[in-house]
Write an enzyme that holds these catalytic residues in place. Structure first.
Site, PDB file in Angstrom:
ATOM      1  N   CYS A  99       0.850  -1.187   0.000  1.00  0.00           N
ATOM      2  CA  CYS A  99       0.000   0.000   0.000  1.00  0.00           C
ATOM      3  C   CYS A  99       0.892   1.245   0.000  1.00  0.00           C
ATOM      4  O   CYS A  99       1.789   1.370   0.830  1.00  0.00           O
ATOM      5  CB  CYS A  99      -0.910  -0.001   1.225  1.00  0.00           C
ATOM      6  SG  CYS A  99      -1.855   1.520   1.430  1.00  0.00           S
ATOM      7  N   CYS A 102       0.329   3.253   3.574  1.00  0.00           N
ATOM      8  CA  CYS A 102       0.741   2.742   4.891  1.00  0.00           C
ATOM      9  C   CYS A 102       1.774   1.623   4.851  1.00  0.00           C
ATOM     10  O   CYS A 102       2.293   1.233   5.887  1.00  0.00           O
ATOM     11  CB  CYS A 102      -0.486   2.272   5.672  1.00  0.00           C
ATOM     12  SG  CYS A 102      -1.214   0.737   5.053  1.00  0.00           S
ATOM     13  N   CYS A 148      -7.352  -0.945   1.264  1.00  0.00           N
ATOM     14  CA  CYS A 148      -6.262  -1.496   2.064  1.00  0.00           C
ATOM     15  C   CYS A 148      -6.825  -1.954   3.399  1.00  0.00           C
ATOM     16  O   CYS A 148      -7.554  -1.219   4.071  1.00  0.00           O
ATOM     17  CB  CYS A 148      -5.183  -0.437   2.281  1.00  0.00           C
ATOM     18  SG  CYS A 148      -3.900  -0.957   3.439  1.00  0.00           S
ATOM     19  N   CYS A 151      -5.129   0.578   6.327  1.00  0.00           N
ATOM     20  CA  CYS A 151      -5.427   2.012   6.438  1.00  0.00           C
ATOM     21  C   CYS A 151      -6.760   2.408   5.810  1.00  0.00           C
ATOM     22  O   CYS A 151      -7.194   3.542   5.959  1.00  0.00           O
ATOM     23  CB  CYS A 151      -4.305   2.850   5.831  1.00  0.00           C
ATOM     24  SG  CYS A 151      -4.210   2.812   4.022  1.00  0.00           S
ATOM     25  N   CYS A 171      -8.398  -5.001  -9.855  1.00  0.00           N
ATOM     26  CA  CYS A 171      -7.993  -3.948 -10.786  1.00  0.00           C
ATOM     27  C   CYS A 171      -7.535  -2.754  -9.947  1.00  0.00           C
ATOM     28  O   CYS A 171      -8.358  -2.034  -9.386  1.00  0.00           O
ATOM     29  CB  CYS A 171      -9.179  -3.598 -11.674  1.00  0.00           C
ATOM     30  SG  CYS A 171      -8.795  -2.413 -12.952  1.00  0.00           S
TER      31      CYS A 171
END
Length: 186
Positions: A99, A102, A148, A151, A171
């Site tokens: 991510c 984070c 995510c 976060c 995607c």
């Protein structure tokens, strides 16, 4: 005649000056990303960690302070980058995707496939907690938004048109991902 020549020279150079000035936005901050031995360092973002999986509860105002504008627009406001423009949509390098907000581990390159949709696509997430979902009824259609798991940042969408063994297509927006190549894992 000299004034006319100077005027036309200025007209030709002005767009160049504007372009250079726009490329040096003073609002962009803490955008330096350093990859070193299976670790990404993002100075200025205290919430970024490739190892901490503790769920984050960070205010939108705080995210706005620590994320670059383009990353903030996608990850906190569910914006979408244009297809075929992201840095990972057409790569096949082996490694791990995290991510961009984070540092949560999201995908391994072994689950990445070429879907020709213009965004990086994966058929499975790294673990059952790395990506979470919510219904997205924007744009007049029903979709599943992928977020995510650490976060809550917007990553992209999940579709049921991927390859075996899962039949899923995650995607993702390239800008929502950081990548560490296997060659840097020592």
């Amino acid at each position: 005649m000299k004034t006319r020549t100077q005027f036309f020279s200025l007209c030709l150079l002005l767009p160049l000056f504007i372009f250079q000035a726009c490329g040096q936005s003073s609002k962009k901050q803490n955008t330096k990303t350093v990859v070193m031995e299976n670790k990404i360092d993002k100075p200025g973002n205290p919430y970024y960690s490739n190892t901490d999986t503790t769920k984050l509860n960070v205010s939108d105002a705080e995210w706005k302070k620590v994320l670059p504008e383009d990353v903030y627009a996608v990850m906190r406001q569910a914006d979408t980058e244009r297809p075929f423009t992201g840095k990972y949509w057409n790569t096949d390098e082996k490694g791990t995707y995290y991510c961009a907000s984070c540092g949560n581990l999201l995908f391994r390159s072994g689950a990445k496939f070429s879907s020709s949709c213009g965004w990086p696509s994966f058929f499975e997430q790294d673990n059952k907690k790395s990506v979470v979902y919510k219904n997205d009824n924007s744009l007049g259609m029903e979709r599943i938004e992928a977020l995510c798991g650490r976060c809550g940042g917007h990553l992209g969408h999940l579709f049921d048109d991927g390859p075996a063994p899962t039949g899923k297509r995650y995607c993702m927006n390239s800008i929502a991902l950081d990548f560490i190549p296997d060659s840097q894992n020592k």
